[in-house]
Design an enzyme around this catalytic site. Structure first.
Site, PDB file in Angstrom:
ATOM      1  N   PHE A 217       0.984  -1.253   0.032  1.00 52.49           N
ATOM      2  CA  PHE A 217      -0.280  -0.209  -0.016  1.00 52.49           C
ATOM      3  C   PHE A 217       0.832   1.063  -0.103  1.00 52.49           C
ATOM      4  CE2 PHE A 217      -2.411   3.457   1.538  1.00 52.49           C
ATOM      5  CZ  PHE A 217      -3.642   3.299   1.063  1.00 52.49           C
TER       6      PHE A 217
ATOM      7  N   LYS B 283       3.619   9.224   8.083  1.00 51.85           N
ATOM      8  CA  LYS B 283       2.887   8.898   9.442  1.00 51.85           C
ATOM      9  C   LYS B 283       3.825   9.077  10.785  1.00 51.85           C
ATOM     10  CE  LYS B 283      -0.321   5.477   7.347  1.00 51.85           C
ATOM     11  NZ  LYS B 283      -1.421   5.783   7.713  1.00 51.85           N
TER      12      LYS B 283
ATOM     13  N   ASP C 154       9.475   2.377   1.591  1.00 44.46           N
ATOM     14  CA  ASP C 154       8.448   3.176   1.939  1.00 44.46           C
ATOM     15  C   ASP C 154       7.999   2.860   3.333  1.00 44.46           C
ATOM     16  OD1 ASP C 154       5.999   4.344   2.554  1.00 44.46           O
ATOM     17  OD2 ASP C 154       4.924   3.422   0.928  1.00 44.46           O
TER      18      ASP C 154
HETATM   19  C1  PLP Z   1       3.232   2.204   3.661  1.00 48.22           C
HETATM   20  C2  PLP Z   1       2.333   3.667   3.132  1.00 48.22           C
HETATM   21  N1  PLP Z   1       2.701   4.099   2.106  1.00 48.22           N
HETATM   22  C3  PLP Z   1       2.016   5.351   1.974  1.00 48.22           C
HETATM   23  C4  PLP Z   1       0.735   5.899   2.348  1.00 48.22           C
HETATM   24  C5  PLP Z   1       0.009   7.019   2.189  1.00 48.22           C
HETATM   25  O1  PLP Z   1      -0.094   8.033   2.877  1.00 48.22           O
HETATM   26  P1  PLP Z   1      -1.243   8.969   2.960  1.00 48.22           P
HETATM   27  O2  PLP Z   1      -2.404   8.326   3.579  1.00 48.22           O
HETATM   28  O3  PLP Z   1      -0.415   9.957   4.075  1.00 48.22           O
HETATM   29  O4  PLP Z   1      -1.172   9.795   1.757  1.00 48.22           O
HETATM   30  C6  PLP Z   1       0.373   4.979   3.505  1.00 48.22           C
HETATM   31  C7  PLP Z   1      -0.753   5.158   4.356  1.00 48.22           C
HETATM   32  O5  PLP Z   1      -1.579   4.239   4.809  1.00 48.22           O
HETATM   33  C8  PLP Z   1       1.131   3.858   3.900  1.00 48.22           C
HETATM   34  O6  PLP Z   1       0.755   2.967   4.898  1.00 48.22           O
END
Ligand code: PLP
Length: 444
Positions: free
Chosen positions: A171, A295, A266
């Site tokens: 994700f 986050k 990521d």
């Molecule tokens: C691993 C990962 N990358 C990217 C994102 C996307 O982040 P945002 O919701 O701040 O756009 C998330 C969100 O849950 C995530 O868990």
């Protein structure tokens, strides 16, 4: 504030209690949702976008430490933390003070066009955490998806190649590039095609899966020298808190080195101390070329960071990327306070409390055979794998009704991602509530 720093250095657990001593939880005054929350849900549903995938009818009003109070005054033990975001807990006094002081000085000035001091300071602090040798440069955005987008652009620009490999179960967000990389649920793609071209999805997690690169990708789909980057979550988040087999990330590093491909970690969910190290990839001793954070890094203020090896980021030109709000001074102030707290004991606390949670839950697969399939995780990323999506949903709701906030992940997993200030007592309480909810769901 000085007290916080002083106690954290010696005792992460004592530090963890700062901010929530006065708030016991759970404390349910009504059946949940209570009357105010129920009324609010109706008001919300009349006006908000139906695309928001609400988990259950929680209407949060305020928080302290690892506790959330809803509109009816019900207090919940928060093992969701706003989807793994409130790393320092709710309303940590040091974070609140930093935000208030910065807001009084300067609310906004764009770092894209001007030299905003706190922006560079935040970049310096993040660069110092880079889990690779050599100099780092940092780009700041507002969210996880924004820095994922930035990393796609940077990887293509720096390599002159177009293809990107992501993973099944991964994700990365919901903007066009990020959602193309995402492959945790088909619903994220439904109705939105065509997506970004040049994206491929590999199997995740087992060392044996790495054969896919030579046998499928490079042999049948695209030559290795046209692949710009492999983007991987060192621990899959939304896909169900899946920790890859030891050697999997090292295998990706090897493939990247062999073919001049960039490795992007990521760490939007797994980073900022949540795994018990600053970055989850550090558990495997692997160095990425680019690391993404969001986050947790600013305790809930909107901030994303892309940390890259300096020569990679030096490949793009002025104007190649930027953002009006990215690295907003108030978000940066929150990040600097957050980084202090992480380094002063909260990362250590995440490791201790994560182990405690895994130990407290380890007996569940034996106690509920066929119902609880797996307990897994690292630090304060703990996944409970159930047998069916319905059972996972029943456990999630059952916890809410008992005053514990948890969140589903993947199809059949319930994830625990409390603030990093969580205490031993709160972990034990959450484990007991969770087991009670599982016992009820298992009888259905
Ligand atoms: C691993 C990962 N990358 C990217 C994102 C996307 O982040 P945002 O919701 O701040 O756009 C998330 C969100 O849950 C995530 O868990």
């Amino acid at each position: 504030m000085t007290d916080v720093a002083d106690t954290t250095r010696t005792d992460p657990i004592r530090t963890a209690s700062i901010g929530d001593e006065a708030w016991e939880a759970p404390r349910l005054l009504t059946a949940v949702p209570g009357p105010r929350a129920r009324a609010h849900v109706l008001r919300d549903q009349a006006v908000t976008s139906p695309s928001l995938p609400r988990a259950y009818p929680l209407a949060p009003a305020r928080g302290r430490g690892s506790v959330i109070e809803d509109l009816d005054g019900n207090r919940f033990l928060d093992f969701s933390a706003g989807i793994a975001v409130n790393s320092t807990g709710h309303a940590h006094p040091a974070v609140v003070a930093a935000i208030q002081a910065q807001a009084a000085d300067l609310l906004h000035y764009s770092a894209s066009d001007f030299y905003l001091p706190i922006y560079a300071e935040t970049c310096e602090r993040l660069a110092a955490t880079a889990p690779f040798d050599g100099p780092a440069r940092v780009y700041l955005g507002n969210s996880g998806a924004e820095v994922v987008e930035a990393s796609i652009k940077l990887a293509r620009h720096a390599t002159g190649r177009q293809h990107i490999v992501a993973f099944l179960g991964g994700f990365h967000g919901r903007t066009y590039g990020a959602v193309t990389l995402t492959a945790s649920k088909a619903k994220y793609h439904a109705g939105f095609g065509p997506l970004l071209p040049g994206v491929h999805h590999a199997p995740f997690g087992r060392v044996a899966d790495l054969a896919w690169f030579d046998e499928v990708l490079f042999d049948r789909l695209v030559p290795a020298d046209e692949v710009a980057a492999i983007i991987v979550e060192p621990i899959q988040g939304e896909g169900g808190y899946v920790v890859p087999e030891p050697g999997f990330l090292a295998g990706l590093r090897r493939i990247c080195d062999e073919h001049g491909i960039l490795l992007i970690a990521d760490e939007v969910q797994s980073g900022a101390g949540r795994s018990g190290r600053m970055w989850a990839i550090e558990h495997e001793g692997i160095e990425p070329d680019i690391l993404l954070t969001a986050k947790g890094i600013a305790s809930g203020m909107p901030l994303g960071g892309m940390i890259a090896r300096a020569p990679i980021m030096e490949a793009w030109h002025a104007g190649a990327h930027g953002s009006t709000y990215g690295g907003n001074p108030v978000a940066c102030a929150a990040a600097l306070a957050t980084l202090d707290l992480l380094e002063d004991g909260l990362i250590a606390n995440a490791a201790v409390q994560g182990d405690r949670a895994l130990t407290a839950l380890a007996h569940l697969p034996d106690a509920y055979p066929g119902v609880v399939r797996d307990i897994r995780g690292r630090g304060l990323m703990v996944g409970i794998e159930l047998d069916t999506p319905e059972r996972a949903a029943a456990v999630e709701l059952g916890c809410f009704e008992r005053g514990l906030l948890v969140l589903g992940a993947g199809k059949t997993c319930v994830r625990l991602s409390p603030p990093l200030v969580v205490t031993s007592e709160q972990v034990d309480t959450a484990a007991a509530i969770l087991e009670d909810a599982i016992a009820t769901a298992a009888r259905r």
